[in-house]
Motif scaffolding. Structure first.
Motif, PDB file in Angstrom:
ATOM      1  N   GLY A 280       0.849  -1.175   0.000  1.00 58.64           N
ATOM      2  CA  GLY A 280       0.000   0.000   0.000  1.00 58.64           C
ATOM      3  C   GLY A 280       0.887   1.227   0.000  1.00 58.64           C
ATOM      4  N   VAL A 281       0.462   2.277  -0.712  1.00 60.11           N
ATOM      5  CA  VAL A 281       1.316   3.447  -0.899  1.00 60.11           C
ATOM      6  C   VAL A 281       0.585   4.711  -0.443  1.00 60.11           C
ATOM      7  CG1 VAL A 281       2.699   4.778  -2.532  1.00 60.11           C
ATOM      8  CG2 VAL A 281       2.321   2.347  -2.923  1.00 60.11           C
ATOM      9  N   ASP A 282       1.259   5.518   0.370  1.00 58.58           N
ATOM     10  CA  ASP A 282       0.821   6.875   0.702  1.00 58.58           C
ATOM     11  C   ASP A 282       1.913   7.833   0.256  1.00 58.58           C
ATOM     12  OD1 ASP A 282      -1.422   5.842   1.888  1.00 58.58           O
ATOM     13  OD2 ASP A 282      -0.745   6.153   3.944  1.00 58.58           O
ATOM     14  N   ASP A 314       9.666   3.866   4.629  1.00 58.71           N
ATOM     15  CA  ASP A 314       9.298   5.248   4.339  1.00 58.71           C
ATOM     16  C   ASP A 314      10.547   6.079   4.066  1.00 58.71           C
ATOM     17  OD1 ASP A 314       6.877   7.426   4.891  1.00 58.71           O
ATOM     18  OD2 ASP A 314       8.863   8.206   5.416  1.00 58.71           O
ATOM     19  N   ALA A 315      10.436   6.974   3.074  1.00 54.23           N
ATOM     20  CA  ALA A 315      11.541   7.895   2.773  1.00 54.23           C
ATOM     21  C   ALA A 315      10.983   9.283   2.507  1.00 54.23           C
ATOM     22  CB  ALA A 315      12.353   7.412   1.581  1.00 54.23           C
ATOM     23  N   MET A 316      11.639  10.291   3.053  1.00 49.46           N
ATOM     24  CA  MET A 316      11.331  11.681   2.734  1.00 49.46           C
ATOM     25  C   MET A 316      12.549  12.313   2.099  1.00 49.46           C
ATOM     26  SD  MET A 316       9.643  14.745   4.964  1.00 49.46           S
ATOM     27  CE  MET A 316       9.101  16.248   4.110  1.00 49.46           C
ATOM     28  N   TYR A 326      12.877   5.781   7.236  1.00 52.60           N
ATOM     29  CA  TYR A 326      12.234   5.224   8.421  1.00 52.60           C
ATOM     30  C   TYR A 326      11.739   3.821   8.099  1.00 52.60           C
ATOM     31  CZ  TYR A 326       8.343   4.513  11.754  1.00 52.60           C
ATOM     32  OH  TYR A 326       7.469   3.997  12.681  1.00 52.60           O
ATOM     33  N   THR A 327      11.934   2.877   9.011  1.00 53.60           N
ATOM     34  CA  THR A 327      11.400   1.528   8.848  1.00 53.60           C
ATOM     35  C   THR A 327      10.780   1.076  10.166  1.00 53.60           C
ATOM     36  OG1 THR A 327      13.345   0.246   9.549  1.00 53.60           O
ATOM     37  CG2 THR A 327      13.299   1.006   7.251  1.00 53.60           C
ATOM     38  N   ALA A 328       9.763   0.224  10.074  1.00 54.27           N
ATOM     39  CA  ALA A 328       9.124  -0.312  11.279  1.00 54.27           C
ATOM     40  C   ALA A 328       8.507  -1.658  10.956  1.00 54.27           C
ATOM     41  CB  ALA A 328       8.053   0.651  11.794  1.00 54.27           C
ATOM     42  N   THR A 329       8.566  -2.564  11.920  1.00 51.33           N
ATOM     43  CA  THR A 329       7.898  -3.856  11.805  1.00 51.33           C
ATOM     44  C   THR A 329       6.801  -3.920  12.855  1.00 51.33           C
ATOM     45  OG1 THR A 329       9.533  -4.887  13.273  1.00 51.33           O
ATOM     46  CG2 THR A 329       9.926  -5.038  10.889  1.00 51.33           C
ATOM     47  N   GLY A 409      -0.145   7.743   6.305  1.00 45.03           N
ATOM     48  CA  GLY A 409       1.118   7.713   7.033  1.00 45.03           C
ATOM     49  C   GLY A 409       2.231   8.446   6.317  1.00 45.03           C
ATOM     50  N   ALA A 410       2.992   9.221   7.078  1.00 38.69           N
ATOM     51  CA  ALA A 410       4.223   9.854   6.598  1.00 38.69           C
ATOM     52  C   ALA A 410       5.197   9.877   7.772  1.00 38.69           C
ATOM     53  CB  ALA A 410       3.959  11.260   6.085  1.00 38.69           C
ATOM     54  N   PRO A 411       5.601   8.682   8.254  1.00 33.92           N
ATOM     55  CA  PRO A 411       6.400   8.594   9.484  1.00 33.92           C
ATOM     56  C   PRO A 411       7.824   9.098   9.278  1.00 33.92           C
ATOM     57  CG  PRO A 411       6.210   6.428   8.452  1.00 33.92           C
ATOM     58  CD  PRO A 411       5.337   7.358   7.666  1.00 33.92           C
ATOM     59  N   PRO A 412       8.461   9.594  10.362  1.00 38.40           N
ATOM     60  CA  PRO A 412       7.910   9.767  11.715  1.00 38.40           C
ATOM     61  C   PRO A 412       7.152  11.065  11.903  1.00 38.40           C
ATOM     62  CG  PRO A 412      10.193  10.433  11.703  1.00 38.40           C
ATOM     63  CD  PRO A 412       9.898   9.957  10.300  1.00 38.40           C
TER      64      PRO A 412
END
Length: 572
Positions: A280-282, A314-316, A326-329, A409-412
């Protein structure tokens, strides 16, 4: 005159949607002469004067229901979902010089209120020329117009044509400031998830020009139609040039809830495919900087070197080789990493953001810890606002908060859950929470229960929870008037260490009552005077964005003023 206001794809949406769209078109048809180039709500942007109309012969703006709220910080309404507009506005278009009627347009709207300052954005969905007008003399379909009212005659006016020109102008009481050089981002074009990963590209892999490395994985995007590349995403909501978001989820993004998807081949260090994943992509564009979040969906390959279901990548992209990765499991023992990638080496930021796990659902209770007594006779999760004590309940009656799945989502930086999209007048709740309600003067005296729509925002690790009352059931002989009224809004932003901002907006027969209190360990600070004008009970007013700076009378009086040089404006 007739305004057909044809919407693209109308016939494909089925009988029910077709009927609803046609009702909108008929209601907007045959506007009378009260809609004019000099109407009270008319405003001028560039080569067009726009006069909004709500129904035949009635000038004005339609109000817009909130999509998501975190008052007093932010209220957001409108946008599009699944290709369907959540808010629309008709405009009659006039030549600003001759006042000739050129026809009408239908605009898909996004409304944002940021600390009470209103931004209204509309994307041209259809045009209907009349009189001396032609398709070519009306705004181009797909064009974006955005006005952000800063108050006191200051407004930021942004325009964009698909695949073409972008302009940005700061309108001031003393003349206009051209900001085109600052804001070249084209909000009329689809969002490209790949823009976030340019600083992470992996060179030298034959046939994988778009491959990039993130979180120890090498991913090569695959087009849905076949071949390598990223599929672009239509915006969900636009507040240009400040913010544009696309993608989002209705339910768990790891379990097929995402509205936008991207497939990847997973490559080993030699560039050989070892598996595939679906995500899924945001996509979030913040002042021209692109952030892309990928959430690994079910049905993906599993095995060595393959990200597991629910993993967030995630990358900004800050540009010039600088990226935040950013990565999360998922799970209670999930792992979070955050790395600032630079041309001179990487900087580990785990200590700053390691406690923000966007792979897990949001917990509404995280915002309310400062309002809990800690020794409540009702329950550990009970909290008080004003003279009322609320105790959250789960399905089945047990105490507790219902977890809220991610909407965007756009973490963090940002994790947004819940929301209330309104389609054809029907409001859908993406998250709900029930509460038992107790008299604040005697906390063990239950007076009833309420149902609410729930919205949760995590901003750089700070949690904001908002709930809006949708129904109330009194207990025993308690009058229903003693319970929070339907439509009441409660919002809490937890800054930590006992500091919380508590906002309420309560509907009343003689008007809504708004309060805002900063709760601190040293006593409470009343902020009503700052935020009393931000009423989250009321629908958003698009017209609030179009202040005196764009009014046709003001425009005529100041049109001779020459543009101000931006450097001169800044005193440089």
């Amino acid at each position: 005159m007739h305004h057909r206001l044809v919407l693209a794809g109308l016939a494909a949406t089925g009988g029910l949607l077709t009927t609803a769209f046609l009702q909108v078109a008929v209601a907007a048809a045959d506007t009378a002469d009260v809609v004019s180039a000099t109407g009270a709500d008319a405003f001028t942007i560039g080569n067009y004067t726009f006069d909004p109309f709500t129904s035949p012969g009635v000038e004005g703006f339609d109000t817009v229901a909130q999509l998501t709220t975190s008052p007093p910080l932010l209220e957001l309404g409108g946008g599009t979902a699944l290709g369907l507009p959540l808010a629309q506005q008709g405009f009659e278009i006039f030549d600003p010089s001759t006042h000739a009627d050129l026809g009408s347009i239908e605009g898909n709207e996004t409304i944002a209120s940021l600390f009470g300052l209103t931004s209204t954005d509309f994307t041209v969905a259809s045009v209907d020329p009349s009189g001396s007008g032609t398709d070519a003399s009306l705004p181009t379909v797909g064009s974006v117009y955005d006005v952000f009212n800063l108050g006191n005659g200051y407004e930021n006016v942004y325009t964009a044509v698909p695949g073409g020109t972008v302009t940005d102008t700061l309108v001031t009481p003393t003349g206009d400031v051209n900001l085109d050089s600052l804001f070249s981002f084209n909000a009329a074009d689809p969002l490209n998830p790949g823009d976030a990963f340019t600083g992470l590209d992996v060179s030298g892999i034959s046939g994988a020009a778009d491959a990039f490395s993130i979180g120890g994985f090498t991913l090569d995007p695959q087009l849905a139609a076949g071949g390598e590349g990223f599929d672009t995403i239509a915006p969900l909501a636009t507040v240009a040039p400040l913010l544009e978001i696309g993608g989002s989820s209705l339910g768990d993004p790891a379990d097929g809830g995402s509205l936008s998807n991207q497939a990847f081949e997973v490559l080993n260090s030699s560039g050989t495919e070892i598996g595939t994943i679906n995500t899924g992509v945001d996509v979030t564009n913040l002042l021209g900087l692109t952030n892309t979040q990928l959430v690994v969906e079910s049905g993906s390959d599993v095995g060595t070197g393959i990200p597991t279901q629910g993993t967030v990548l995630d990358a900004m992209n800050f540009g010039n080789g600088y990226e935040n990765v950013y990565t999360a499991t998922p799970g209670a023992d999930g792992t979070v990493t955050d790395t600032l990638v630079t041309p001179y080496g990487n900087i580990n930021l785990d200590s700053l953001f390691g406690n923000i796990n966007d792979a897990n659902p949001l917990n509404p209770g995280d915002a309310l810890t400062g309002l809990q007594s800690g020794d409540s006779a009702i329950g550990a999760d009970a909290f008080s606002i004003g003279g009322t004590t609320f105790d959250p309940t789960l399905a089945g009656g047990a105490e507790g908060f219902t977890p809220v799945e991610q909407l965007l989502g756009a973490p963090p930086l940002l994790d947004l859950g819940g929301g209330t999209p309104t389609i054809f007048g029907i409001t859908l709740s993406l998250a709900s929470q029930d509460f038992n309600v107790y008299d604040g003067a005697a906390t063990t005296d239950q007076i009833g229960s309420i149902t609410t729509n729930d919205e949760v925002t995590n901003l750089l690790g700070l949690t904001n929870t908002e709930f809006t009352v949708t129904g109330a059931t009194p207990l025993g002989d308690t009058p229903v008037a003693d319970l929070p009224a339907e439509g009441s809004v409660y919002d809490v932003l937890n800054f930590g260490d006992g500091f919380e901002n508590v906002y309420t907006a309560l509907p009343g027969a003689t008007g809504d009552t708004v309060t805002d209190t900063l709760v601190t360990p040293f006593g409470n600070l009343n902020l009503d005077s700052l935020f009393a004008g931000i009423d989250a009970v009321s629908a958003l007013d698009p017209g609030a964005a179009f202040g005196s700076g764009l009014d046709v009378a003001t425009e005529a009086a100041t049109s001779a003023a020459s543009a101000i040089d931006p450097l001169a404006f800044l005193g440089l």
